[in-house]
Design a protein around this motif. Sequence first.
Motif, PDB file in Angstrom:
ATOM      1  N   GLU A   1       0.833  -1.212   0.000  1.00 54.74           N
ATOM      2  CA  GLU A   1       0.000   0.000   0.000  1.00 54.74           C
ATOM      3  C   GLU A   1       0.863   1.254   0.000  1.00 54.74           C
ATOM      4  OE1 GLU A   1      -2.423  -0.615   3.399  1.00 54.74           O
ATOM      5  OE2 GLU A   1      -3.714  -2.115   2.413  1.00 54.74           O
ATOM      6  N   THR A   2       1.944   1.238   0.760  1.00 55.98           N
ATOM      7  CA  THR A   2       2.850   2.388   0.796  1.00 55.98           C
ATOM      8  C   THR A   2       3.521   2.586  -0.556  1.00 55.98           C
ATOM      9  OG1 THR A   2       3.267   2.008   3.148  1.00 55.98           O
ATOM     10  CG2 THR A   2       4.831   3.417   1.981  1.00 55.98           C
ATOM     11  N   LEU A   3       3.844   1.478  -1.224  1.00 53.83           N
ATOM     12  CA  LEU A   3       4.459   1.552  -2.553  1.00 53.83           C
ATOM     13  C   LEU A   3       3.451   1.913  -3.640  1.00 53.83           C
ATOM     14  CD1 LEU A   3       6.739  -1.634  -2.448  1.00 53.83           C
ATOM     15  CD2 LEU A   3       7.520   0.742  -2.531  1.00 53.83           C
ATOM     16  N   GLU A   4       2.157   1.822  -3.315  1.00 53.41           N
ATOM     17  CA  GLU A   4       1.079   2.071  -4.271  1.00 53.41           C
ATOM     18  C   GLU A   4       1.156   1.101  -5.451  1.00 53.41           C
ATOM     19  OE1 GLU A   4       1.300   6.186  -5.339  1.00 53.41           O
ATOM     20  OE2 GLU A   4       0.684   6.875  -3.355  1.00 53.41           O
ATOM     21  N   VAL A   5       1.400  -0.168  -5.114  1.00 58.90           N
ATOM     22  CA  VAL A   5       1.464  -1.206  -6.152  1.00 58.90           C
ATOM     23  C   VAL A   5       0.588  -2.389  -5.754  1.00 58.90           C
ATOM     24  CG1 VAL A   5       3.671  -0.634  -7.220  1.00 58.90           C
ATOM     25  CG2 VAL A   5       3.641  -1.983  -5.123  1.00 58.90           C
ATOM     26  N   THR A   6      -0.623  -2.099  -5.330  1.00 52.15           N
ATOM     27  CA  THR A   6      -1.559  -3.158  -4.971  1.00 52.15           C
ATOM     28  C   THR A   6      -2.244  -3.754  -6.192  1.00 52.15           C
ATOM     29  OG1 THR A   6      -3.285  -1.496  -4.601  1.00 52.15           O
ATOM     30  CG2 THR A   6      -2.001  -2.204  -2.684  1.00 52.15           C
ATOM     31  N   ASP A   7      -2.045  -3.151  -7.371  1.00 54.56           N
ATOM     32  CA  ASP A   7      -2.639  -3.649  -8.612  1.00 54.56           C
ATOM     33  C   ASP A   7      -2.076  -5.032  -8.934  1.00 54.56           C
ATOM     34  OD1 ASP A   7      -3.566  -4.156 -11.158  1.00 54.56           O
ATOM     35  OD2 ASP A   7      -3.027  -2.192 -11.965  1.00 54.56           O
ATOM     36  N   ALA A   8      -2.956  -6.004  -9.127  1.00 56.24           N
ATOM     37  CA  ALA A   8      -2.521  -7.379  -9.379  1.00 56.24           C
ATOM     38  C   ALA A   8      -1.828  -7.546 -10.721  1.00 56.24           C
ATOM     39  CB  ALA A   8      -3.718  -8.325  -9.288  1.00 56.24           C
ATOM     40  N   SER A   9      -1.906  -6.541 -11.595  1.00 56.09           N
ATOM     41  CA  SER A   9      -1.235  -6.656 -12.893  1.00 56.09           C
ATOM     42  C   SER A   9       0.275  -6.467 -12.778  1.00 56.09           C
ATOM     43  CB  SER A   9      -1.803  -5.623 -13.871  1.00 56.09           C
ATOM     44  OG  SER A   9      -1.480  -4.302 -13.460  1.00 56.09           O
ATOM     45  N   VAL A  10       0.745  -5.948 -11.644  1.00 56.31           N
ATOM     46  CA  VAL A  10       2.185  -5.764 -11.436  1.00 56.31           C
ATOM     47  C   VAL A  10       2.759  -7.065 -10.888  1.00 56.31           C
ATOM     48  CG1 VAL A  10       3.961  -4.408 -10.288  1.00 56.31           C
ATOM     49  CG2 VAL A  10       1.780  -3.337 -10.898  1.00 56.31           C
ATOM     50  N   PRO A  11       3.683  -7.717 -11.585  1.00 56.69           N
ATOM     51  CA  PRO A  11       4.259  -8.970 -11.087  1.00 56.69           C
ATOM     52  C   PRO A  11       4.872  -8.777  -9.697  1.00 56.69           C
ATOM     53  CG  PRO A  11       4.890  -8.613 -13.370  1.00 56.69           C
ATOM     54  CD  PRO A  11       4.250  -7.338 -12.898  1.00 56.69           C
ATOM     55  N   LEU A  12       4.702  -9.790  -8.843  1.00 57.15           N
ATOM     56  CA  LEU A  12       5.156  -9.701  -7.461  1.00 57.15           C
ATOM     57  C   LEU A  12       5.933 -10.953  -7.079  1.00 57.15           C
ATOM     58  CD1 LEU A  12       5.156  -8.514  -4.552  1.00 57.15           C
ATOM     59  CD2 LEU A  12       2.908  -9.568  -4.232  1.00 57.15           C
ATOM     60  N   GLY A  13       7.128 -10.750  -6.557  1.00 56.00           N
ATOM     61  CA  GLY A  13       7.925 -11.847  -6.014  1.00 56.00           C
ATOM     62  C   GLY A  13       8.139 -11.639  -4.535  1.00 56.00           C
ATOM     63  N   VAL A  14       8.106 -12.728  -3.773  1.00 56.66           N
ATOM     64  CA  VAL A  14       8.257 -12.664  -2.324  1.00 56.66           C
ATOM     65  C   VAL A  14       9.382 -13.600  -1.891  1.00 56.66           C
ATOM     66  CG1 VAL A  14       7.141 -13.039  -0.089  1.00 56.66           C
ATOM     67  CG2 VAL A  14       5.816 -12.113  -1.998  1.00 56.66           C
ATOM     68  N   ALA A  15      10.343 -13.059  -1.142  1.00 62.15           N
ATOM     69  CA  ALA A  15      11.437 -13.851  -0.595  1.00 62.15           C
ATOM     70  C   ALA A  15      11.155 -14.121   0.874  1.00 62.15           C
ATOM     71  CB  ALA A  15      12.752 -13.098  -0.745  1.00 62.15           C
ATOM     72  N   PHE A  16      11.474 -15.348   1.326  1.00 61.13           N
ATOM     73  CA  PHE A  16      11.131 -15.745   2.689  1.00 61.13           C
ATOM     74  C   PHE A  16      12.278 -16.554   3.291  1.00 61.13           C
ATOM     75  CE2 PHE A  16       8.902 -18.024   6.049  1.00 61.13           C
ATOM     76  CZ  PHE A  16       8.030 -17.046   6.535  1.00 61.13           C
ATOM     77  N   PRO A  17      12.546 -16.380   4.608  1.00 58.03           N
ATOM     78  CA  PRO A  17      13.679 -17.080   5.233  1.00 58.03           C
ATOM     79  C   PRO A  17      13.340 -18.513   5.634  1.00 58.03           C
ATOM     80  CG  PRO A  17      12.621 -15.676   6.850  1.00 58.03           C
ATOM     81  CD  PRO A  17      11.907 -15.428   5.538  1.00 58.03           C
ATOM     82  N   ALA A  18      13.172 -19.367   4.631  1.00 59.67           N
ATOM     83  CA  ALA A  18      12.828 -20.765   4.886  1.00 59.67           C
ATOM     84  C   ALA A  18      13.118 -21.589   3.649  1.00 59.67           C
ATOM     85  CB  ALA A  18      11.345 -20.905   5.257  1.00 59.67           C
ATOM     86  N   ILE A  19      13.236 -22.897   3.835  1.00 59.80           N
ATOM     87  CA  ILE A  19      13.228 -23.812   2.699  1.00 59.80           C
ATOM     88  C   ILE A  19      11.848 -23.716   2.061  1.00 59.80           C
ATOM     89  CG2 ILE A  19      13.290 -26.252   2.031  1.00 59.80           C
ATOM     90  CD1 ILE A  19      15.172 -26.674   4.451  1.00 59.80           C
ATOM     91  N   VAL A  20      11.805 -23.561   0.746  1.00 61.85           N
ATOM     92  CA  VAL A  20      10.527 -23.446   0.039  1.00 61.85           C
ATOM     93  C   VAL A  20      10.447 -24.544  -1.016  1.00 61.85           C
ATOM     94  CG1 VAL A  20       9.062 -21.991  -1.415  1.00 61.85           C
ATOM     95  CG2 VAL A  20      10.434 -20.953   0.407  1.00 61.85           C
ATOM     96  N   LYS A  21       9.469 -25.430  -0.870  1.00 64.22           N
ATOM     97  CA  LYS A  21       9.262 -26.506  -1.839  1.00 64.22           C
ATOM     98  C   LYS A  21       7.806 -26.502  -2.277  1.00 64.22           C
ATOM     99  CE  LYS A  21      11.367 -30.362  -1.770  1.00 64.22           C
ATOM    100  NZ  LYS A  21      11.836 -31.747  -1.469  1.00 64.22           N
ATOM    101  N   HIS A  22       7.599 -26.307  -3.576  1.00 62.36           N
ATOM    102  CA  HIS A  22       6.256 -26.313  -4.153  1.00 62.36           C
ATOM    103  C   HIS A  22       5.320 -25.377  -3.392  1.00 62.36           C
ATOM    104  CE1 HIS A  22       7.812 -29.697  -6.372  1.00 62.36           C
ATOM    105  NE2 HIS A  22       7.992 -30.383  -5.257  1.00 62.36           N
ATOM    106  N   GLY A  23       5.848 -24.218  -3.026  1.00 66.86           N
ATOM    107  CA  GLY A  23       5.035 -23.212  -2.365  1.00 66.86           C
ATOM    108  C   GLY A  23       4.896 -23.373  -0.870  1.00 66.86           C
ATOM    109  N   ARG A  24       5.405 -24.458  -0.315  1.00 68.39           N
ATOM    110  CA  ARG A  24       5.332 -24.684   1.130  1.00 68.39           C
ATOM    111  C   ARG A  24       6.642 -24.263   1.795  1.00 68.39           C
ATOM    112  NH1 ARG A  24       1.586 -28.273   3.535  1.00 68.39           N
ATOM    113  NH2 ARG A  24       0.070 -29.126   2.073  1.00 68.39           N
ATOM    114  N   THR A  25       6.532 -23.694   2.982  1.00 69.66           N
ATOM    115  CA  THR A  25       7.717 -23.385   3.780  1.00 69.66           C
ATOM    116  C   THR A  25       8.006 -24.591   4.665  1.00 69.66           C
ATOM    117  OG1 THR A  25       6.165 -22.147   5.182  1.00 69.66           O
ATOM    118  CG2 THR A  25       7.621 -20.880   3.775  1.00 69.66           C
TER     119      THR A  25
END
Length: 273
Positions: free
Chosen positions: A57-81
């Motif tokens: 919201e602060t970035l003003e990029v809540t529009d779903a047309s903007v590609p979004l990547g999320v990094a997380f501090p965990a092993i990630v397999k098939h979308g599961r942490t």
Amino acid sequence: MTTSATTAVGIDIGGTGIKGALVDLADGSLLTDRIKVPTPKGAEPDDVLTAVKSVLETLEVTDASVPLGVAFPAIVKHGRTMSAANVAQTWIGFEAEKFFEDGLGREIHFANDADVAGVAEVRYGAAKDRDGLVMLTTLGTGIGTAMIYNGVLIPNTELGHLHRPGHKKDFEHFAAYSAMERDSLEWDEWSARLQPYYSHLEFLFSPDLFVVGGGVSKHADKFLPLLDLQTEIVPAVHRNNAGIIGAAALALAGEKPGALEGTIEDLASTASS
């Protein structure tokens, strides 16, 4: 805010802070200020989602047309942490990617934080145009690692948890930047702890290049020259922004995190197909 197929948002979720920015994927530069909010105490999923929404919201990029990547501090397999580093144990075995997609109302690309930092350094940083095996290590609260071979990411290596021969605790406990702070070490004392770690990685994998990231990499001149290695070792270019930049880069790669060799146009075509 307008965007194009060569821009994406990167969100980097950490144990102490959640950071985000809009990224120009032509050169990996940030097109907005980096927005950072504290990671909620306990780092439970619902609270982390609320914090991520605040960043968007602060970035003003809540529009779903903007590609979004999320990094997380965990092993990630098939979308599961599958692990939980400095976040709630609730995340272990959790369908995190679907949770964020449902909560944000948009598709995302979700990956391990050290992996996306490696992607950033290969595409836009210290490892750009380098062939062979690149190993990125992030030195901070823990030790994150990423392995990229000829542009292909080998995910979830978690090599900070290699066991030290003859000791009960792993290299992360012994040699992370947090260990330097915890034990009040001088730079030369800390580098003496880093030496067996990097020597062990060198023995196991024979890499062509080490890249050292994390905020401490801005002080690379104080400890990297003290290491005695056969492998070239250099500081990361993007430091604490690498997670944001790499997450954004993988947002366009979609479900093909190894697609690091293609051009921006190739990735844009993939995203629109």
